[in-house]
Scaffold this motif. Structure first.
Motif, short mmCIF file in Angstrom:
data_model
loop_
_atom_site.label_atom_id
_atom_site.label_comp_id
_atom_site.label_asym_id
_atom_site.label_seq_id
_atom_site.Cartn_x
_atom_site.Cartn_y
_atom_site.Cartn_z
N SER A 20 -9.23 -2.36 0.15
CA SER A 20 -8.07 -1.56 0.52
C SER A 20 -6.80 -2.31 0.14
O SER A 20 -6.85 -3.48 -0.25
CB SER A 20 -8.08 -1.30 2.03
N PRO A 21 -5.64 -1.66 0.27
CA PRO A 21 -4.39 -2.39 0.01
C PRO A 21 -4.17 -3.58 0.92
O PRO A 21 -3.32 -4.42 0.63
CB PRO A 21 -3.31 -1.32 0.23
N GLU A 59 -6.64 7.49 2.30
CA GLU A 59 -7.72 6.90 3.09
C GLU A 59 -7.78 5.39 2.89
O GLU A 59 -8.07 4.64 3.83
CB GLU A 59 -9.05 7.54 2.72
N ASP A 60 -7.50 4.93 1.67
CA ASP A 60 -7.50 3.49 1.41
C ASP A 60 -6.48 2.78 2.29
O ASP A 60 -6.70 1.65 2.73
CB ASP A 60 -7.17 3.22 -0.07
N LEU A 61 -5.35 3.42 2.54
CA LEU A 61 -4.29 2.80 3.33
C LEU A 61 -4.52 3.00 4.82
O LEU A 61 -4.46 2.06 5.61
CB LEU A 61 -2.93 3.37 2.94
N GLY A 102 -7.20 4.31 6.58
CA GLY A 102 -8.50 4.02 7.17
C GLY A 102 -8.58 2.63 7.77
O GLY A 102 -8.90 2.47 8.96
N PRO A 103 -8.29 1.58 6.99
CA PRO A 103 -8.36 0.22 7.56
C PRO A 103 -7.38 0.00 8.70
O PRO A 103 -7.69 -0.71 9.65
CB PRO A 103 -7.99 -0.66 6.36
N LEU A 138 -11.28 -4.55 5.76
CA LEU A 138 -10.16 -4.25 4.87
C LEU A 138 -10.50 -4.40 3.40
O LEU A 138 -9.65 -4.17 2.54
CB LEU A 138 -8.97 -5.16 5.21
N ASN A 166 -7.77 10.16 -1.61
CA ASN A 166 -8.34 8.82 -1.74
C ASN A 166 -7.33 7.71 -1.47
O ASN A 166 -7.61 6.79 -0.70
CB ASN A 166 -8.98 8.66 -3.12
N PRO A 167 -6.13 7.74 -2.09
CA PRO A 167 -5.15 6.69 -1.78
C PRO A 167 -4.76 6.66 -0.31
O PRO A 167 -4.53 5.59 0.25
CB PRO A 167 -3.95 7.07 -2.67
N GLY A 226 0.81 -1.22 0.00
CA GLY A 226 0.00 0.00 0.00
C GLY A 226 0.84 1.26 0.00
O GLY A 226 0.53 2.22 -0.72
N ASP A 261 -6.49 -5.79 1.57
CA ASP A 261 -7.56 -6.73 1.23
C ASP A 261 -7.15 -8.21 1.34
O ASP A 261 -7.97 -9.03 1.76
CB ASP A 261 -8.09 -6.43 -0.18
#
Length: 452
Positions: free
Chosen positions: A410-411, A323-325, A327-328, A407, A320-321, A298, A413
């Motif tokens: 997300s990266p 939050e993807d990393l 947030g989870p 997850l 956005n990138p 990620g 996942d």
């Protein structure tokens, strides 16, 4: 390489101007007022960002979502101030140096007018480097029990590094002192340019750290959770910043893009895996890099937006990138980890007269014992009977409650399949060999390279 051949002497002069004015009040060009002279007991950094730029979207979640719970978990212990101080320094001072360049980046005109990036960044870069050099000794002094403050008037010495004397960290002070004196106008001749100063700081820090490690054959310092990660993250960050300074002063857009990307990637990995002790937990569990490998994927994707001559930088920024990393990570792992930190540190220093760095090591001992043990930080026998339970239990709990994998998408996942399999094994047989199931899953994830 897209080289820009301009008057490098003029740029170097611009970059070095004002370094003799450095001190706890480094300022100018957005370089940060958090450690200004006369600030009293204000910390060396007053917010997650003091240079407005695109990396604010990275600094804010790092500070508020990832590191704030770690600081809260160390509250009331000798680890609280150094974790807060060093984390703030790394998030603010280091990333502000990168932002001082990125704030001047216009991908649409970079190819037609690349010189604008370097000339526009010179003053801000110099100010941000000056701020870092001023704050570094204060941050290191916090490891020896000093407050994370720009006010040293109450101590016996105006030199924050004096706090390291007589501690295992003394080699850092010895190595850095002449460099910092030069940065502050000591010695003869002109002060070094920012790129030279960063290189000197990096070399001195690495030399001092290697001396410390050589004098610590038991690994008490390097192997300590959180503390070991703080020191190695600082070491890597200074080295990466030195390369960034050289690339910027050389006016090479490709090299600058790569250096910024590498600095961001290494910094994120250091904070998310080593300071947040996910790597330590994995090492103690002995089951492979089940979580850190996904974090690295990620962070590589996020940092890659700066690479390739800035060709991938999104017009809308990093939101956005990021939050993807983040947030989870913040929503899934930190609650259990914060509880583990609180529980593990609770027994540190009780009834002891230890102060300074000795108190820090003493407080870390019960934390190391807890994170090295099996179980899930006081919640029973745990899923696998390894320290990984601290990180995996929230995933399995969410799935057992009928919810979707937190997850997913997300990266991180790939960890959903791990948690799902563990949850299924629990549902079928409460006495199932969950550690065996985890080993099988790791084998499939990493190509069977992990020994059983």
């Amino acid at each position: 390489m897209n080289k820009v051949f301009l008057n490098k002497g003029l740029l170097a002069l611009t970059l070095s101007a004002g370094l003799v004015l450095t001190g706890c009040g480094g300022s100018g060009g957005g370089g940060g007022g958090g450690s200004s002279a006369g600030a009293g007991e204000e910390p060396v950094t007053s917010s997650y960002s003091e240079v407005d730029g695109p990396l604010d979207a990275v600094q804010q979640p790092l500070s508020e979502q990832l590191l704030a719970p770690i600081v809260a978990g160390t509250a009331g212990t000798p680890l609280e101030v150094p974790v807060s101080c060093v984390s703030s320094f790394v998030v603010t001072d280091v990333l502000d140096i990168l932002d001082s360049v990125l704030v001047n980046l216009d991908p649409d005109t970079l190819q037609s007018d690349p010189a604008a990036l370097f000339t526009g960044s010179a003053a801000g870069f110099q100010a941000a480097v000056t701020e870092l050099a001023a704050d570094l000794p204060i941050v290191l002094a916090s490891l020896a029990g000093e407050s994370c403050s720009s006010d040293n008037s109450g101590g016996e010495s105006s030199d924050p590094l004096a706090a390291l004397a007589g501690t295992p960290l003394a080699p850092l002070a010895d190595a850095l002192a002449p460099v910092l004196a030069m940065a502050n106008g000591g010695g003869s001749g002109e002060p070094p340019t920012p790129s030279v100063l960063l290189t000197m700081l990096s070399e001195a820090f690495s030399d001092g750290l290697q001396t410390i490690l050589a004098q610590d054959p038991s690994g008490q310092i390097s192997g300590a959770p959180v503390l070991g990660g703080l020191l190695t993250t600082l070491d890597t960050a200074l080295s990466d910043l030195a390369a960034t300074g050289v690339a910027l002063e050389s006016m090479d857009t490709d090299a600058t893009s790569t250096a910024l990307s590498v600095t961001l990637e290494n910094l994120l990995n250091g904070l998310l895996i080593d300071v947040v002790p996910i790597g330590f937990i994995e090492e103690q569990a002995g089951q492979g890099t089940i979580i850190s490998s996904q974090i690295k994927a990620g962070t590589a994707a996020l940092a890659g937006l700066l690479g390739g001559n800035f060709g991938s930088l999104p017009g809308g920024g990093f939101e956005n990138p990021v939050e993807d990393l983040f947030g989870p990570l913040s929503d899934t792992f930190l609650a259990g980890l914060q509880s583990a930190l609180t529980d593990g540190l609770a027994g540190g220093g009780g009834g002891s007269n230890a102060v300074g760095f000795d108190a820090l090591l003493e407080a870390l001992a019960p934390l190391q014992a807890l994170l090295s043990a099996g179980g899930s930080a006081g919640t029973g026998d745990g899923l696998t009977g390894t320290p990984l339970d601290i990180l995996l239990t929230p995933l399995v709990t969410a799935l057992d409650g009928g919810g979707a994998c937190p997850l997913a998408g997300s990266p991180l996942d790939p960890l959903c399949s791990v948690a799902t399999s563990l949850s299924d094994a629990l549902a079928q047989d409460g006495d199932a060999d969950l550690l065996g199931a985890l080993q099988d899953l790791l084998g499939s994830l990493f190509g069977g390279l992990i020994p059983a």
